[in-house]
Design a protein around this motif. Structure first.
Motif, mmCIF file in Angstrom:
data_model
loop_
_atom_site.group_PDB
_atom_site.id
_atom_site.type_symbol
_atom_site.label_atom_id
_atom_site.label_comp_id
_atom_site.label_asym_id
_atom_site.label_seq_id
_atom_site.Cartn_x
_atom_site.Cartn_y
_atom_site.Cartn_z
ATOM 1 N N GLY A 11 0.829 -1.208 0.000
ATOM 2 C CA GLY A 11 0.000 0.000 0.000
ATOM 3 C C GLY A 11 0.860 1.254 0.000
ATOM 4 O O GLY A 11 2.009 1.231 -0.461
ATOM 5 N N ASN A 12 0.329 2.309 0.571
ATOM 6 C CA ASN A 12 1.018 3.599 0.500
ATOM 7 C C ASN A 12 2.410 3.568 1.108
ATOM 8 O O ASN A 12 3.383 3.977 0.476
ATOM 9 C CB ASN A 12 0.173 4.666 1.211
ATOM 10 C CG ASN A 12 -1.039 5.060 0.381
ATOM 11 O OD1 ASN A 12 -1.028 4.932 -0.844
ATOM 12 N ND2 ASN A 12 -2.079 5.534 1.040
ATOM 13 N N VAL A 13 2.512 3.088 2.340
ATOM 14 C CA VAL A 13 3.816 3.116 3.023
ATOM 15 C C VAL A 13 4.763 2.070 2.428
ATOM 16 O O VAL A 13 5.925 2.345 2.140
ATOM 17 C CB VAL A 13 3.654 2.882 4.541
ATOM 18 C CG1 VAL A 13 5.015 2.859 5.229
ATOM 19 C CG2 VAL A 13 2.769 3.946 5.165
ATOM 20 N N THR A 16 6.031 3.035 -1.039
ATOM 21 C CA THR A 16 6.992 4.155 -0.971
ATOM 22 C C THR A 16 8.337 3.640 -0.493
ATOM 23 O O THR A 16 9.390 4.005 -1.048
ATOM 24 C CB THR A 16 6.467 5.248 -0.010
ATOM 25 O OG1 THR A 16 5.176 5.633 -0.457
ATOM 26 C CG2 THR A 16 7.378 6.460 0.006
ATOM 27 N N LYS A 42 2.494 -3.041 -8.946
ATOM 28 C CA LYS A 42 3.394 -2.006 -8.391
ATOM 29 C C LYS A 42 4.843 -2.320 -8.741
ATOM 30 O O LYS A 42 5.624 -1.420 -9.068
ATOM 31 C CB LYS A 42 3.222 -1.938 -6.875
ATOM 32 C CG LYS A 42 1.857 -1.412 -6.460
ATOM 33 C CD LYS A 42 1.967 -0.197 -5.611
ATOM 34 C CE LYS A 42 0.591 0.422 -5.468
ATOM 35 N NZ LYS A 42 0.499 1.381 -4.388
ATOM 36 N N THR A 77 4.569 -3.542 6.750
ATOM 37 C CA THR A 77 3.670 -2.376 6.672
ATOM 38 C C THR A 77 2.230 -2.829 6.463
ATOM 39 O O THR A 77 1.355 -2.008 6.233
ATOM 40 C CB THR A 77 4.046 -1.415 5.510
ATOM 41 O OG1 THR A 77 3.581 -1.982 4.267
ATOM 42 C CG2 THR A 77 5.538 -1.176 5.418
ATOM 43 N N LEU A 220 -5.728 14.258 4.601
ATOM 44 C CA LEU A 220 -5.763 13.267 3.520
ATOM 45 C C LEU A 220 -6.866 12.229 3.658
ATOM 46 O O LEU A 220 -7.183 11.530 2.692
ATOM 47 C CB LEU A 220 -4.419 12.514 3.445
ATOM 48 C CG LEU A 220 -3.187 13.325 3.066
ATOM 49 C CD1 LEU A 220 -1.957 12.423 3.083
ATOM 50 C CD2 LEU A 220 -3.355 13.952 1.687
ATOM 51 N N THR A 222 -6.431 9.612 5.264
ATOM 52 C CA THR A 222 -5.694 8.389 5.590
ATOM 53 C C THR A 222 -4.322 8.825 6.103
ATOM 54 O O THR A 222 -3.989 10.013 6.048
ATOM 55 C CB THR A 222 -5.564 7.457 4.373
ATOM 56 O OG1 THR A 222 -4.974 6.218 4.794
ATOM 57 C CG2 THR A 222 -4.694 8.059 3.278
ATOM 58 N N TRP A 225 2.468 8.678 4.101
ATOM 59 C CA TRP A 225 3.295 7.596 3.552
ATOM 60 C C TRP A 225 4.663 8.038 3.054
ATOM 61 O O TRP A 225 5.618 7.288 3.124
ATOM 62 C CB TRP A 225 2.561 6.814 2.472
ATOM 63 C CG TRP A 225 2.097 7.598 1.291
ATOM 64 C CD1 TRP A 225 2.812 7.871 0.157
ATOM 65 C CD2 TRP A 225 0.804 8.177 1.096
ATOM 66 N NE1 TRP A 225 2.036 8.594 -0.726
ATOM 67 C CE2 TRP A 225 0.804 8.789 -0.182
ATOM 68 C CE3 TRP A 225 -0.355 8.251 1.874
ATOM 69 C CZ2 TRP A 225 -0.314 9.460 -0.686
ATOM 70 C CZ3 TRP A 225 -1.454 8.917 1.361
ATOM 71 C CH2 TRP A 225 -1.430 9.511 0.113
ATOM 72 N N TYR A 226 4.826 9.274 2.578
ATOM 73 C CA TYR A 226 6.155 9.634 2.047
ATOM 74 C C TYR A 226 7.217 9.596 3.147
ATOM 75 O O TYR A 226 8.248 8.947 2.999
ATOM 76 C CB TYR A 226 6.140 11.020 1.392
ATOM 77 C CG TYR A 226 5.268 11.079 0.164
ATOM 78 C CD1 TYR A 226 5.589 10.340 -0.975
ATOM 79 C CD2 TYR A 226 4.107 11.852 0.139
ATOM 80 C CE1 TYR A 226 4.778 10.380 -2.094
ATOM 81 C CE2 TYR A 226 3.296 11.896 -0.983
ATOM 82 C CZ TYR A 226 3.634 11.154 -2.102
ATOM 83 O OH TYR A 226 2.818 11.181 -3.207
ATOM 84 N N GLY A 229 7.588 5.997 4.680
ATOM 85 C CA GLY A 229 8.284 5.091 3.751
ATOM 86 C C GLY A 229 9.775 5.402 3.696
ATOM 87 O O GLY A 229 10.624 4.499 3.708
#
Ligand code: APR
Length: 308
Positions: A11-13, A16, A42, A77, A220, A222, A225-226, A229
């Motif tokens: 997912g997001n984290v 990243t 991905k 994660t 957001l 949610t 994540w940047y 990550g």
């Protein structure tokens, strides 16, 4: 030989973190997720980005764990992120089951790995990963302090209009609202923060840091994540490259800082062995008090766990 890093949760984290690692180009990355086709898609995208950015296309996406065999590091994660109005602790029951199941699958194939836990509530999820893996404490470590410290450093940099590169900050304690930004160990270009800002300005930055995750959740819908990550990737670097970085991480304490049998954010030396040392920082009486309160809050969440 290239290192091997498994990132569970695409997912997001997780994505990243995987992308950050792919860009470093020292490790083969295996991205695992429960959603069919998702990690494969991905991985394909990241590999194609490598042709533009100049790294080898060695990211693999999978729904099972076969490709994770013999990983040096396992980053966890997987799990639900927060939505507005939720605290990290609200995720405890859902994420305990997820973290337990992915840990079991992953460690079966990578007995010597170092586990980096990112799923929330972080401190409690570290207990789950340690209990299920039965790894020694040096090989199960959590990512929180680098993120909380990064938030504090970013706010200080903006407040003082100085480069964030010259801010050295430190945030300890649990990864919750009771975290402890250690002002006494925070400097800008070597000058103590307390000489550069008034107590009330510092208090405002400390408060914003404590609720820094929630601020993003509210914007957001949610969680972030940047920065998470990137922070997890920095820990993987320290382990895979045996950098022996001194970084704030969530480590299992056995008497250090007067705390026993609990995961807490403290400065550690992170290298090939995982947590090679818990670094002892001299805290003010006020900071010690805050750390004890933070430990009590973490113990409360840990007590809810089925496995700890
Ligand atoms: N096995 C593998 N992957 C799983 C499993 C499982 N059993 N259960 C959930 N996942 C995957 C989901 O399919 C999803 O793709 O974990 C991923 C989580 O991604 P996001 O929902 O985007 O959440 P993210 O923002 O990445 O946060 C993940 O990290 O920072 C923490 O609080 C955050 O606990 C949350 C975690």
């Amino acid at each position: 030989m290239r290192k091997k890093v498994t990132v569970i949760g695409a997912g997001n984290v997780g994505a990243t973190c995987a992308q950050e690692l792919a860009r470093r180009d020292y490790a083969d990355v295996v991205l695992v997720d429960i959603i069919p086709n998702f990690p494969q898609g991905k991985a394909l995208d990241m590999n194609q980005a490598g042709a533009v950015l100049g790294y080898e296309p060695t990211v693999v996406g999978a729904n099972d764990y076969d490709a994770t065999d013999g990983s040096d590091v396992i980053v966890i994660t997987a799990g639900k992120p927060r939505s507005p109005g939720m605290s990290r602790d609200d995720l405890v029951t859902t994420n305990e089951a997820i973290v337990a199941s992915v840990t079991k699958e992953a460690v079966r194939r990578s007995r010597e790995a170092v586990i980096v836990v990112v799923s929330n509530p972080l401190d409690a999820m570290c207990h789950v990963a340690k209990a299920v893996s039965r790894f020694p404490r040096n090989r199960v470590v959590g990512m929180a302090g680098i993120l909380d410290t990064a938030r504090f450093a970013a706010f200080i940099s903006q407040e003082l209009d100085v480069s964030v590169k010259d801010v050295t900050a430190m945030v300890l304690g649990g990864h919750g609202d009771q975290m402890v930004p250690v002002v006494s160990a925070t400097t800008v270009g070597g000058v103590p923060l307390s000489e550069l800002l008034s107590r009330s300005r510092i208090a405002k930055l400390v408060e914003r840091t404590k609720f820094g995750g929630g601020e993003i959740v509210n914007l957001l819908g949610t969680s972030a994540w940047y920065a998470p990550g990137a922070a997890a990737a920095q820990m993987v670097d320290a382990i895979c490259l045996d950098e022996k970085r001194v970084l704030p991480c969530t480590a299992y304490l056995e008497g250090e800082y007067g705390i026993t049998g609990l995961y807490m954010g403290v400065p550690v030396k992170l290298g090939a062995g995982g947590v090679e040392e818990v670094v002892r920082l001299k805290l003010t009486p006020e900071e010690k008090k805050m750390l004890r309160a933070s430990a009590a809050a973490v113990r409360e969440v840990v007590s809810i766990l089925k496995r700890s």
